[in-house]
Scaffold this active site. Sequence first.
Site, PDB file in Angstrom:
ATOM      1  N   CYS A  24       0.848  -1.191   0.000  1.00 39.82           N
ATOM      2  CA  CYS A  24       0.000   0.000   0.000  1.00 39.82           C
ATOM      3  C   CYS A  24       0.893   1.254   0.000  1.00 39.82           C
ATOM      4  O   CYS A  24       2.120   1.155   0.062  1.00 39.82           O
ATOM      5  CB  CYS A  24      -0.916   0.005   1.219  1.00 39.82           C
ATOM      6  SG  CYS A  24      -0.056   0.264   2.780  1.00 39.82           S
ATOM      7  N   CYS A  44       3.384   1.443   2.974  1.00 45.67           N
ATOM      8  CA  CYS A  44       4.479   0.473   2.860  1.00 45.67           C
ATOM      9  C   CYS A  44       5.474   0.920   1.801  1.00 45.67           C
ATOM     10  O   CYS A  44       6.694   0.834   1.992  1.00 45.67           O
ATOM     11  CB  CYS A  44       3.929  -0.907   2.518  1.00 45.67           C
ATOM     12  SG  CYS A  44       2.823  -1.574   3.773  1.00 45.67           S
TER      13      CYS A  44
END
Length: 110
Positions: free
Chosen positions: A32, A35
Amino acid sequence: MLFKKKACCNQGLGQGESKIEEKGIYVLGSGCSKCNALENNVKEALTRLDVNEEIKHIRDFSVIASMGVMTTPALVIDNKVVSYGKVLNPDECVEIIKNSRGGVSNNNGV
């Protein structure tokens, strides 16, 4: 759906690296935006430290859970979870890498 998860990383199961080795730098999470931001900040930190090392991204939640991480993104250095649940900025990453690796003065990543 009765309950809706509101976690940072709830997609991308089973993609990316599938194990954590004794040595290495890993970002744990599905990929995502948070991250990916952590991964980019770690890359920036390695550049500042003049360390040439690949960052591996673990997206397999069974591997992530086996490390004891329940909140992503997380950062693992040399098989030790050093941060989880937040996006570290590049300065924080530099300090954590230095502390984890005893100062890091070469470009081999060790």
